[in-house]
Design an enzyme around this catalytic site. Structure first.
Site, PDB file in Angstrom:
ATOM      1  N   LYS A  13      64.505   8.319  33.777  1.00 34.76           N
ATOM      2  CA  LYS A  13      64.581   9.791  33.634  1.00 34.76           C
ATOM      3  C   LYS A  13      63.181  10.406  33.559  1.00 34.76           C
ATOM      4  O   LYS A  13      62.902  11.405  34.206  1.00 34.76           O
ATOM      5  CB  LYS A  13      65.376  10.170  32.369  1.00 34.76           C
ATOM      6  N   ARG A  88      73.168  14.818  25.257  1.00 36.64           N
ATOM      7  CA  ARG A  88      73.524  13.408  25.126  1.00 36.64           C
ATOM      8  C   ARG A  88      74.901  13.228  24.509  1.00 36.64           C
ATOM      9  O   ARG A  88      75.350  12.105  24.300  1.00 36.64           O
ATOM     10  CB  ARG A  88      72.525  12.740  24.202  1.00 36.64           C
ATOM     11  N   ARG A 124      57.680  -1.734  29.381  1.00 33.82           N
ATOM     12  CA  ARG A 124      57.131  -0.365  29.422  1.00 33.82           C
ATOM     13  C   ARG A 124      55.985  -0.201  28.428  1.00 33.82           C
ATOM     14  O   ARG A 124      56.019  -0.704  27.319  1.00 33.82           O
ATOM     15  CB  ARG A 124      58.219   0.653  29.083  1.00 33.82           C
ATOM     16  N   ARG A 157      56.571   1.573  22.728  1.00 36.37           N
ATOM     17  CA  ARG A 157      57.366   2.444  21.868  1.00 36.37           C
ATOM     18  C   ARG A 157      58.083   1.611  20.811  1.00 36.37           C
ATOM     19  O   ARG A 157      58.531   0.505  21.090  1.00 36.37           O
ATOM     20  CB  ARG A 157      58.411   3.188  22.728  1.00 36.37           C
ATOM     21  N   ARG A 168      70.586   1.039  21.575  1.00 35.23           N
ATOM     22  CA  ARG A 168      70.514   2.280  22.365  1.00 35.23           C
ATOM     23  C   ARG A 168      71.512   2.238  23.524  1.00 35.23           C
ATOM     24  O   ARG A 168      72.142   3.247  23.862  1.00 35.23           O
ATOM     25  CB  ARG A 168      69.087   2.474  22.900  1.00 35.23           C
TER      26      ARG A 168
HETATM   27  P1  AP5 Z   1      61.345   5.664  32.085  1.00 41.95           P
HETATM   28  O1  AP5 Z   1      61.093   6.647  33.177  1.00 41.95           O
HETATM   29  O2  AP5 Z   1      60.445   5.711  30.892  1.00 41.95           O
HETATM   30  O3  AP5 Z   1      62.892   5.680  31.653  1.00 41.95           O
HETATM   31  P2  AP5 Z   1      63.715   6.699  30.747  1.00 41.95           P
HETATM   32  O4  AP5 Z   1      65.051   6.853  31.364  1.00 41.95           O
HETATM   33  O5  AP5 Z   1      62.911   7.946  30.506  1.00 41.95           O
HETATM   34  O6  AP5 Z   1      63.852   5.824  29.440  1.00 41.95           O
HETATM   35  P3  AP5 Z   1      63.805   6.239  27.908  1.00 41.95           P
HETATM   36  O7  AP5 Z   1      63.706   4.968  27.134  1.00 41.95           O
HETATM   37  O8  AP5 Z   1      62.746   7.279  27.669  1.00 41.95           O
HETATM   38  O9  AP5 Z   1      65.208   6.875  27.713  1.00 41.95           O
HETATM   39  P4  AP5 Z   1      65.957   7.056  26.392  1.00 41.95           P
HETATM   40  O10 AP5 Z   1      67.034   7.949  26.844  1.00 41.95           O
HETATM   41  O11 AP5 Z   1      66.386   5.839  25.704  1.00 41.95           O
HETATM   42  O12 AP5 Z   1      64.827   7.621  25.399  1.00 41.95           O
HETATM   43  P5  AP5 Z   1      64.465   9.077  24.903  1.00 41.95           P
HETATM   44  O13 AP5 Z   1      63.003   9.144  24.778  1.00 41.95           O
HETATM   45  O14 AP5 Z   1      65.155  10.096  25.713  1.00 41.95           O
HETATM   46  O15 AP5 Z   1      61.267   4.202  32.754  1.00 41.95           O
HETATM   47  C1  AP5 Z   1      61.357   3.035  31.924  1.00 41.95           C
HETATM   48  C2  AP5 Z   1      60.346   1.975  32.419  1.00 41.95           C
HETATM   49  O16 AP5 Z   1      60.781   1.530  33.694  1.00 41.95           O
HETATM   50  C3  AP5 Z   1      58.903   2.482  32.607  1.00 41.95           C
HETATM   51  O17 AP5 Z   1      58.002   1.482  32.268  1.00 41.95           O
HETATM   52  C4  AP5 Z   1      58.829   2.804  34.109  1.00 41.95           C
HETATM   53  O18 AP5 Z   1      57.508   2.675  34.595  1.00 41.95           O
HETATM   54  C5  AP5 Z   1      59.760   1.737  34.682  1.00 41.95           C
HETATM   55  N1  AP5 Z   1      60.465   2.140  35.899  1.00 41.95           N
HETATM   56  C6  AP5 Z   1      60.966   3.377  36.196  1.00 41.95           C
HETATM   57  N2  AP5 Z   1      61.584   3.358  37.385  1.00 41.95           N
HETATM   58  C7  AP5 Z   1      61.480   2.082  37.850  1.00 41.95           C
HETATM   59  C8  AP5 Z   1      61.916   1.421  39.027  1.00 41.95           C
HETATM   60  N3  AP5 Z   1      62.594   2.076  39.977  1.00 41.95           N
HETATM   61  N4  AP5 Z   1      61.649   0.104  39.163  1.00 41.95           N
HETATM   62  C9  AP5 Z   1      60.951  -0.576  38.196  1.00 41.95           C
HETATM   63  N5  AP5 Z   1      60.496  -0.008  37.062  1.00 41.95           N
HETATM   64  C10 AP5 Z   1      60.765   1.301  36.885  1.00 41.95           C
HETATM   65  O19 AP5 Z   1      65.133   9.078  23.453  1.00 41.95           O
HETATM   66  C11 AP5 Z   1      64.619   8.274  22.415  1.00 41.95           C
HETATM   67  C12 AP5 Z   1      65.403   8.503  21.141  1.00 41.95           C
HETATM   68  O20 AP5 Z   1      65.269   9.866  20.721  1.00 41.95           O
HETATM   69  C13 AP5 Z   1      66.917   8.267  21.230  1.00 41.95           C
HETATM   70  O21 AP5 Z   1      67.263   6.908  21.063  1.00 41.95           O
HETATM   71  C14 AP5 Z   1      67.417   9.141  20.083  1.00 41.95           C
HETATM   72  O22 AP5 Z   1      67.185   8.517  18.839  1.00 41.95           O
HETATM   73  C15 AP5 Z   1      66.498  10.352  20.167  1.00 41.95           C
HETATM   74  N6  AP5 Z   1      67.026  11.394  21.060  1.00 41.95           N
HETATM   75  C16 AP5 Z   1      66.475  11.817  22.242  1.00 41.95           C
HETATM   76  N7  AP5 Z   1      67.219  12.779  22.796  1.00 41.95           N
HETATM   77  C17 AP5 Z   1      68.257  12.987  21.971  1.00 41.95           C
HETATM   78  C18 AP5 Z   1      69.375  13.844  22.016  1.00 41.95           C
HETATM   79  N8  AP5 Z   1      69.593  14.688  23.041  1.00 41.95           N
HETATM   80  N9  AP5 Z   1      70.268  13.786  20.985  1.00 41.95           N
HETATM   81  C19 AP5 Z   1      70.073  12.944  19.936  1.00 41.95           C
HETATM   82  N10 AP5 Z   1      69.038  12.103  19.834  1.00 41.95           N
HETATM   83  C20 AP5 Z   1      68.127  12.116  20.850  1.00 41.95           C
HETATM   84 MG    MG Z   2      62.094   8.838  28.767  1.00 41.18          MG
END
Ligand code: AP5
Ligand code: MG
Length: 226
Positions: A13, A88, A124, A157, A168
């Site tokens: 994402k 979410r 990552r 992270r 997660r």
């Molecule tokens: P990356 O682009 O970083 O993936 P991502 O989908 O952004 O992953 P996240 O871990 O950030 O998602 P998440 O939803 O768990 O975390 P968030 O921060 O939103 O890519 C991942 C890796 O893969 C990178 O190293 C990248 O380089 C690599 N990559 C990308 N594409 C690739 C490809 N095609 N091939 C190979 N490698 C590739 O949320 C964190 C926490 O915050 C949650 O757990 C929760 O506690 C809280 N939170 C956030 N939003 C909410 C909400 N709306 N409601 C409640 N709690 C929330």
């Molecule tokens: Mg992210």
């Protein structure tokens, strides 16, 4: 236009959201980044959110909705924005309609299997300076531990440890996957194959966006000239 990026942890994402922002000029609003920033600054919201995030649980809907409402109310979001990681839950999606009613929306659900997710998240690294996203392999190929954009140090992270990744994923399946049905019924849902090279996935996203959103290709041209 409101572009919503759905998909499990590590599906890309943030990576794809940055590319969409670069091409079409909409700001990417990541709920996870906003929460991590609050944790780092030690704000009351950050203190409330930290334990949930470190355990891989969702932060409460009220906290997250309030934070997003404040962010999308700013000037740079007037012409549209990209939401990464929000909503979410179905309840968050309903609240989004209240705080940003009347705006067209499109939902891109990036589909990646669990094995690839675990590999991606374990490898990552995030820049502590500019927040850019890297992989371990990329980081090792450049100056060790340094961000190619700003020279900042690359860190893992806290929630990218294997036991938290598993949690997660489980939370995603139970609390976030109901959004697929919710958005399908509104006819704004698009599944995007998220396996393959980053550029291939972006090409799929561009195709969906430019087919579905009138005038978007022209917006990209205007953005490129700026
Ligand atoms: P990356 O682009 O970083 O993936 P991502 O989908 O952004 O992953 P996240 O871990 O950030 O998602 P998440 O939803 O768990 O975390 P968030 O921060 O939103 O890519 C991942 C890796 O893969 C990178 O190293 C990248 O380089 C690599 N990559 C990308 N594409 C690739 C490809 N095609 N091939 C190979 N490698 C590739 O949320 C964190 C926490 O915050 C949650 O757990 C929760 O506690 C809280 N939170 C956030 N939003 C909410 C909400 N709306 N409601 C409640 N709690 C929330
Ligand atoms: Mg992210």
């Amino acid at each position: 236009m409101r572009i919503i990026l759905l998909g499990p942890p590590g599906c890309g994402k943030g990576t794809q959201g940055d590319l969409i922002q670069g091409k079409y000029g909409f700001p990417r609003i990541s709920s996870g980044d906003l929460l991590r920033d609050s944790v780092q600054r030690g704000t009351p919201l950050g203190l409330q959110a930290e334990a949930f995030m470190n355990q891989g649980e969702l932060v409460s809907d009220d906290v997250v909705v309030g934070m997003i409402q404040e962010r999308i109310g700013r000037e740079d979001c007037q012409g549209g924005f990209i939401l990464d990681g929000f909503p979410r839950t179905v309840h968050q999606a309903e609240r989004l309609l209240e705080i940003d009613h009347g705006r067209d929306e499109i939902v891109l659900d990036i589909r990646v299997d669990d094995q690839a997710i675990i590999e991606r998240l374990s490898a990552r690294r995030i820049c502590s300076g500019c927040g850019s996203i890297h992989t371990l392999r990329e980081a090792a190929a450049k100056e060790p531990g340094a961000c190619h954009a700003c020279g900042g140090s690359l860190i893992q992270r806290d929630d990218d440890k294997s036991e938290v990744i598993q949690r997660r994923l489980k939370v995603y399946r139970t609390q976030t996957t109901p959004l697929e049905k919710y958005y399908r019924e509104k006819n704004v849902y698009h599944a995007v194959e998220g396996q393959g090279r980053i550029e291939e996935i972006f090409a799929r996203i561009e195709a969906v966006l430019e087919r579905s959103v009138p005038g978007l290709a022209l917006k990209a041209e205007a953005s490129a000239k700026r």
